[in-house]
Design a protein around this motif. Structure first.
Motif, PDB file in Angstrom:
ATOM      1  N   ALA A  44       1.098  -1.335  -0.296  1.00  0.00           N
ATOM      2  CA  ALA A  44       0.218   0.009   0.088  1.00  0.00           C
ATOM      3  C   ALA A  44       1.122   1.534  -0.084  1.00  0.00           C
ATOM      4  N   ARG A  45       1.695   1.139   0.751  1.00  0.00           N
ATOM      5  CA  ARG A  45       2.928   2.158   0.995  1.00  0.00           C
ATOM      6  C   ARG A  45       3.410   2.636  -0.509  1.00  0.00           C
ATOM      7  N   LEU A  46       4.199   1.611  -0.875  1.00  0.00           N
ATOM      8  CA  LEU A  46       5.090   1.148  -2.461  1.00  0.00           C
ATOM      9  C   LEU A  46       3.477   2.187  -3.588  1.00  0.00           C
ATOM     10  N   MET A  47       2.420   1.684  -3.412  1.00  0.00           N
ATOM     11  CA  MET A  47       1.169   2.563  -4.496  1.00  0.00           C
ATOM     12  C   MET A  47       1.195   3.946  -4.178  1.00  0.00           C
ATOM     13  N   SER A  48       1.307   4.170  -3.138  1.00  0.00           N
ATOM     14  CA  SER A  48       0.917   5.212  -2.691  1.00  0.00           C
ATOM     15  C   SER A  48       2.088   6.366  -3.595  1.00  0.00           C
ATOM     16  N   THR A  49       3.085   6.132  -3.533  1.00  0.00           N
ATOM     17  CA  THR A  49       4.214   6.325  -3.471  1.00  0.00           C
ATOM     18  C   THR A  49       4.376   6.702  -4.924  1.00  0.00           C
ATOM     19  N   VAL A  50       3.636   5.820  -5.280  1.00  0.00           N
ATOM     20  CA  VAL A  50       4.028   5.491  -6.441  1.00  0.00           C
ATOM     21  C   VAL A  50       2.990   6.445  -7.738  1.00  0.00           C
TER      22      VAL A  50
END
Lengths: 561, 426
Positions: A363-369
Motif C-alpha cells: 500500500a505504501r509503495l502504491m501510494s508513493t508511486v
C-alpha cells in the motif's frame, strides 16, 4: 552443403585412425560422441561464419545437459567424456584439439546458466585457433582472463608455463637465494645507510622522511594492524560485488561508445538479472532505475534486454520489502509501462497479498508511486482473483480516482471482475456503472446472476434503474435470457416494472422469449399489469403466444379486482 | 638459453624450420632402422636432415618437455602430423634420459648417420646406445625436473616463486612506454606469473621483491605494486577474476605513472592509463573480453571521470594504496629508497597517502606484521634485515644479521633510516 550440415547429430563420427569396420557402422551413436561431433561441427561452422551457429549451439547444449555433470577432458589429440573418446584430432576433424591443449585447456564444463551465445563465443575462439605461438597464447590469455563465460574451464600451466616451471635453472636460482641471504645483502644495506647518513641533514626536513615507525610499531604491538576475520570477509565481499563490476562496465560503455561491442548490453543485462536471484536490493533497483531513465542507444539496448516479463517477475519475487526498496522501486514503476514493469507490478501484487505486513508495504509503495501510475502497470488480464480483490480494496481505500478501478474491472477476467466488484464499497461500485454492466454481459451465467443479486441487495443505490435502462436500450438482447430474467427481477423489485418492463412488451422488435420472460415479472406489479390492460393497436402485432399470455394476465387482473 | 640472432619461433618460417628438423630427424632415424647405413635411401634421408639442420641456423637447442617441443625454450607450435612425430621422438629421448638437444653447428653427415643409427637402436630397445658417445657440434642432457607427460611441479617453492618474480620483472620491462596503447597480452603474462608466484609462496615473493640486489627500477616497482594487490586479495580470498583485474590495473597504473624517483598524481595517472587501455585493440575473435572490459572500467573509475553514483569501490582504494606505496618507494631528490615497512608506516599517517587504513592493515596482515626488508633493532643491539615471519610471534621475525639468519630472543624494533645512519650502520 555447409560444414555444419554435415555434422547432423544422427551421423556417426569417423572411427579413430580412419579404420572402418562393419561393427562401427552398426554401433548406435552415444550421446557423448554426438556431443563431440556437434562441438566440432559448431567450431567449423563458426570458422565459416555460418548463420546457423546459434541453432547448433542450442542443440549442443541440449545434448550436453543429457549427461549429468558432464566434463569434457582434453588430451593432445582427442576429446573424452570419462573414458570414452568422443572426438579425435585429424586433418579436418578436431583441428582445434591440439592447439587448445597446448594453450593449457584440460577440462571443459558448462556453468549453471550457459546460453547458446556463450557456446558460440567459445567455439568462435576455438575456430580462430591455429598452431602458432601467438594464436595459442591468445587463447590462453583469453581463457585465463575469464573470456569463456558460461563455461568452467580448467586451465593448466600449458606448455609454455610448464616449461618455465621445469626449466628454472637451479644454479641460477641458488645464486639468487645466496644473494638474498648472503653477506652481500647486509653489506649493501650498510652502504645504503652510509649514503643516508651523508645526505641526512639535507633530507631530514622532507616529509617523506618523517617516518612514523614508532606509531607503526605501537600499532603492531597493540594488534591494531591486524584485520579481524569478519572485516576481512566483508572487504572481500565488497571486492567481489558483482553489481559494482556491472555498473562500472555500463558507465564505461556510456562514456566510451566505441567500447560497447566489448560489453554487449545483453550480456550485462543477463548478469544483472542473475544478481536479482540473490535478492534485489535497493542498490540494484537504483541501478536499474538509472538505466531505465537514460536515452542513449546503449541504454536502450540495456533496457530492451532487461525489459522482459522474466526480469519483472524476478525483481518482484526477490525485491526486499523495505523502505529503501520503495524509494528505489517507485521511479521504476512510475516510468512508462513496459513488459518488465507490468510483470513487476503483477508479481508484487501476488507476493504481497500473503501477509498483513507485506500488504501494508504494498500500500505504501502504491501510494508513493501513485495509484494511477501503479494501476497503469498492472496487467489486469493476468491477475488472480485474490490479487484483484486486494488491489480493488487498496484502491478503494486510497480515495484514488476511479478510473484505475474501472480499468481493472474492464480488463480482469470476468470471474475475477465479479469477485472484485462484489467487494467494492457500494458507493464506489455505483460510480462504476458502465464497467459493471459490461461485466454482467461478459461473465458466466452464474457469475452474472451472482453480481445482479449483489446489486439488488444494495438498498442505497438504485441499480434497478440502471439495469432497466440497459434492458430497454438493448431490447433485452444485451444479456442471455437467464441473466435477463434476473435483471427483470431486480427491476421489478425496485418498482420499475412499469417504466422499463412494459415498454419491452409493447416493443414490436423485442423477441417473444424476452417478452414472455418479462411478462412473468410484470405480473408481480399491478401497475404494470394495469398499463398492459388496455388493448392497443400494437397488441395486434404480438405473436399468438404473447397475446394469449397478455389475455391471461388481464383476466387474472380482472378477477383480482 | 636463447641464442641471439635466431628468429623467434613464432614466425611461420622459423616454426616450419624447426618442424622440418624434428621430422627430418625422425625420418632419418626410421629410414636407417629399416634400411641400414649403406642404403641410398638412408644416405638421402641423412642428407635431407643435414639440410634442415643448416636451414635451422644453429646454434640452437631443442627441448622435449611435457608433450611439447621447444626451441631455445620457446614452444614450437606443431601441426598434428609433426606433433605425433615429435611425441615419438620425445618419448624415445625421455627413455634415454634426454630432454634437451643442443646443436652448436651443423653436424657432419657421417656423425649424423651415426646418431640416427644409435637412436634407431634405442628405439628398438637398446637404451644404452648413446652412452659415452660424443658427436662434435651436438650435445644432449637430461633436465632433472622435466618429466615427460606429467605436470612439472617439482621445484622448490622458493625457487619457483623467485623465478616467476624475476621473469615478471623482465616481462614488465617490455611493456609499452609512454602513452602507447597498452599491451594486454604482456600485462596478463606479468600478472599470471606473479599470481602463480604468490600462490606458491607469498613469503618468498615478498622477500625476493624487497631484498634482491639491484635498484628499484620502474619495472620492479610496477611489479611490486601488482604484487601488493595480489598479495592482499589472495589473502582475503577474493575471486580470481576480480583479483586479476585489480592486479593488472595496479601494474598498468604503476608502469604509466611512476618515474625514476616519485611519480605522477594518482588521478592524473589513472586518466592517462585509462586512455592507454582504451586504445588497445581487442584480440579475441568475438571482441568480447570480460577481463579487458573490467580492467578498463576499473581504471576509468579510478580516473574520477565518473562522478555520479555511490557504489562502494574498495578496490579503488587498494589501487591507490599500491600506487602510492611504490611512488614513495623512491622519493624525489633523495638518493635512497624506502622499505615496505617504511612505506606502510607512511601510509598510516595523515595526510601523506590518503589511503584507506583498512587496506594497509590488510597488507600488513598478508605480508606479515613486520614485512620483509624492514630494518630492525634486535634486543642485543644489533641491526638486522627482516626476511619473513617466524613461529615465535609477529615481533620476532626471521632476521638476517651479519650473514646469518636467526630468530631474535625478544621483540624487535623498527629503525628509521636516520637512526640507522646515526648508529653508523649498527
Amino acid at each position: 552443403m555447409s560444414s555444419h550440415e554435415r555434422q547432423t547429430p544422427v551421423d556417426p563420427p569417423s572411427p579413430p585412425d580412419g579404420e572402418r569396420t562393419g561393427e562401427h557402422r552398426t554401433e548406435p551413436v552415444s550421446v557423448a560422441r554426438i556431443i563431440g561431433s556437434t562441438l566440432d561441427g559448431l567450431v567449423r561452422s563458426c570458422r565459416v561464419e555460418s548463420p546457423s551457429v546459434l541453432q547448433i549451439a542450442g542443440r549442443l547444449l541440449e545434448r550436453w545437459d543429457q549427461i549429468p555433470d558432464c566434463v569434457l577432458r582434453l588430451e593432445p589429440t582427442a576429446l573424452y567424456i570419462a573414458d570414452q573418446e568422443i572426438l579425435t584430432a585429424q586433418e579436418d576433424d578436431g583441428r582445434w584439439l591440439l592447439p587448445a591443449f597446448m594453450a593449457g585447456v584440460k577440462t571443459i564444463q558448462l556453468a549453471d546458466d550457459t546460453r547458446p551465445e556463450d557456446v558460440v563465443r567459445f567455439a568462435s575462439e576455438l575456430a580462430a585457433l591455429n598452431p602458432t605461438l601467438a594464436s595459442i597464447g591468445r587463447l590462453r590469455d583469453w581463457l585465463w582472463a575469464e573470456g569463456a563465460e558460461g563455461f568452467e574451464i580448467l586451465l593448466d600451466h600449458g606448455f609454455v608455463d610448464g616449461l618455465d616451471a621445469s626449466m628454472t635453472e637451479p644454479v641460477r636460482q641458488r645464486a639468487l637465494l645466496e644473494a638474498l641471504r648472503s653477506q652481500g645483502s647486509i653489506a649493501l644495506a650498510m652502504q645504503a645507510e652510509r649514503i643516508a647518513s651523508r645526505d641526512l641533514d639535507a633530507a631530514a626536513a622532507r616529509d617523506e622522511f618523517y617516518l612514523p615507525l614508532e606509531s607503526f610499531s605501537r600499532m603492531l604491538s597493540d594488534g591494531d594492524l591486524s584485520l579481524p576475520a569478519e572485516e576481512s570477509s566483508q572487504l572481500a565481499a565488497r571486492c567481489d560485488d558483482s553489481l559494482f563490476w556491472i555498473d562500472a562496465q555500463v558507465h564505461l560503455a556510456f562514456a566510451h561508445p566505441e567500447l560497447q561491442a566489448q560489453v554487449p548490453a545483453e550480456r550485462l543485462a543477463r548478469r544483472a538479472l542473475a544478481l536479482v536471484r540473490g535478492g534485489a536490493t535497493a542498490r540494484f533497483l537504483n541501478f536499474l532505475s538509472e538505466i531505465m531513465r537514460r536515452r542513449e542507444p546503449y541504454a536502450r539496448k540495456l533496457q530492451a534486454a532487461l525489459d522482459t516479463p522474466e526480469a519483472g517477475e524476478a525483481l518482484g519475487t526477490h525485491a526486499v520489502t523495505d523502505e529503501r526498496s520503495i524509494e528505489a522501486l517507485a521511479p521504476l514503476l512510475a516510468a512508462p509501462a513496459s513488459a518488465l514493469t507490468r510483470a513487476l507490478a503483477n508479481t508484487l501484487l501476488e507476493r504481497c497479498t500473503g501477509s498483513r505486513e507485506s500488504l501494508q508495504w504494498l500500500a505504501r509503495l502504491m501510494s508513493t508511486v501513485g495509484f494511477e501510475a501503479f494501476c497503469g502497470k498492472v496487467d489486469a488480464s493476468q491477475l488472480t482473483e485474490r490479487c484483484a480483490v486486494v488491489m480493488g480494496r487498496l484502491l478503494a481505500a486510497s480515495r484514488a480516482p476511479l478510473h484505475p478501478v474501472a480499468d481493472l474491472l474492464a480488463h480482469v477476467p470476468p470471474a475475477t471482475g465479479v469477485r472484485l466488484a462484489t467487494t467494492l464499497p457500494p458507493e464506489i461500485l455505483f460510480r462504476l456503472k458502465q464497467p459493471v454492466l459490461k461485466l454482467i454481459g461478459s461473465a458466466s451465467l452464474k457469475d452474472a446472476e451472482s453480481l445482479l443479486a449483489h446489486l439488488a441487495a444494495q438498498q442505497q443505490n438504485d441499480w434497478g434503474e440502471v439495469v432497466g435502462e440497459v434492458l430497454v436500450a438493448s431490447r433485452g438482447e444485451e444479456w442471455p435470457l437467464p441473466v435477463v430474467r434476473t435483471a427483470c427481477a431486480l427491476v421489478t423489485a425496485r418498482g420499475h416494472a412499469p417504466k422499463f418492463l412494459v415498454p419491452l412488451v409493447q416493443d414490436r422488435h423485442v423477441g417473444d422469449d424476452i417478452k414472455l420472460t418479462v411478462l412473468r415479472f410484470i405480473e408481480r406489479d399491478p401497475r404494470a399489469v394495469a398499463m398492459l390492460g388496455t388493448m392497443s393497436l400494437g397488441s395486434l402485432f404480438q405473436s399468438r403466444e404473447v397475446r394469449e399470455r397478455l389475455k391471461e394476465l388481464r383476466r387474472r387482473q380482472e378477477e383480482k379486482s | 638459453m636463447t641464442h641471439p640472432g635466431s628468429l623467434p619461433v613464432d614466425t611461420p618460417e622459423e616454426a616450419l624450420r624447426v618442424q622440418g628438423l624434428v621430422e627430418g630427424l625422425f625420418v632419418a632415424m626410421r629410414t636407417l632402422q629399416s634400411y641400414g647405413r649403406e642404403h641410398p635411401l638412408s644416405h638421402q634421408s641423412v642428407l635431407a636432415l643435414r639440410e634442415r639442420m643448416v636451414d635451422a641456423a644453429p646454434p640452437l637447442s631443442l627441448q622435449f618437455v611435457g608433450q611439447a617441443i621447444f626451441k631455445d625454450r620457446t614452444m614450437v607450435p606443431l601441426p598434428l602430423r609433426v606433433y605425433r612425430v615429435g611425441q615419438h621422438l620425445g618419448q624415445l629421448l625421455h627413455r634415454l634420459h634426454i630432454q634437451e638437444l643442443v646443436m652448436e653447428r651443423p653436424v657432419a653427415v657421417e656423425q649424423l648417420t651415426e646418431l640416427c643409427l644409435l637412436l634407431g637402436e634405442a628405439d628398438a630397445g637398446r637404451l644404452d646406445s648413446l652412452e659415452g658417445v660424443e658427436i662434435p657440434g651436438l650435445s644432449w642432457r637430461e633436465l632433472p625436473t622435466a618429466r615427460y607427460g606429467i605436470e612439472v611441479e617439482e621445484v622448490d617453492p622458493e625457487v619457483f616463486s623467485s623465478a616467476q618474480l624475476a621473469l615478471a620483472i623482465g616481462d614488465a620491462e617490455l611493456l609499452p612506454a609512454g602513452t602507447a596503447a597498452w599491451n594486454f597480452a604482456k600485462g596478463l603474462t606479468v600478472v599470471r606469473r606473479l599470481e602463480r608466484a604468490v600462490q606458491v609462496s607469498r613469503e618468498a615473493v615478498g622477500r625476493a621483491l624487497e631484498l634482491v640486489p639491484g635498484s628499484w627500477t620502474i619495472a620492479r616497482r610496477s611489479v611490486a605494486a601488482c604484487t601488493h594487490v595480489l598479495t592482499a586479495l589472495t589473502a582475503l580470498e577474493v575471486s580470481g577474476a576480480a583479483r586479476r583485474v585489480a592486479a593488472h590495473a595496479a601494474l598498468a597504473l604503476a608502469w604509466t605513472g611512476l618515474a625514476e624517483r616519485g611519480g605522477g598524481p594518482f588521478a592524473d595517472v589513472a586518466a592517462r592509463t585509462s586512455g592507454r587501455l582504451l586504445e588497445a585493440p581487442a584480440v579475441s575473435r568475438t571482441g568480447v573480453e570480460p577481463h579487458r572490459a573490467k580492467l578498463s572500467a576499473l581504471v576509468f573509475l579510478a580516473s574520477g571521470e565518473r562522478l555520479e553514483g555511490d557504489l562502494p569501490a574498495p578496490l579503488l582504494d587498494l589501487l591507490r594504496l599500491a600506487y602510492e606505496l611504490e611512488r614513495r618507494r623512491c622519493p624525489v631528490k633523495v638518493p635512497f629508497d624506502l622499505t615496505l615497512a617504511d612505506l606502510l608506516a607512511l601510509a598510516l599517517s595523515e595526510p601523506v597517502a590518503q589511503c584507506d587504513p583498512t587496506w594497509v592493515r590488510a597488507l600488513s596482515t598478508a605480508y606479515g606484521e613486520i614485512p620483509p626488508g624492514a630494518r630492525v633493532l634486535l634486543p642485543d643491539g644489533k641491526v638486522g634485515l627482516v626476511l619473513g615471519g617466524s613461529e615465535a610471534g609477529p615481533l620476532r621475525p626471521q632476521v638476517l644479521v651479519n650473514g646469518s639468519v636467526l630468530v631474535p630472543g625478544g621483540p624487535v624494533r623498527f629503525l628509521s633510516p636516520s637512526v640507522i645512519a646515526r648508529a653508523g650502520g649498527g
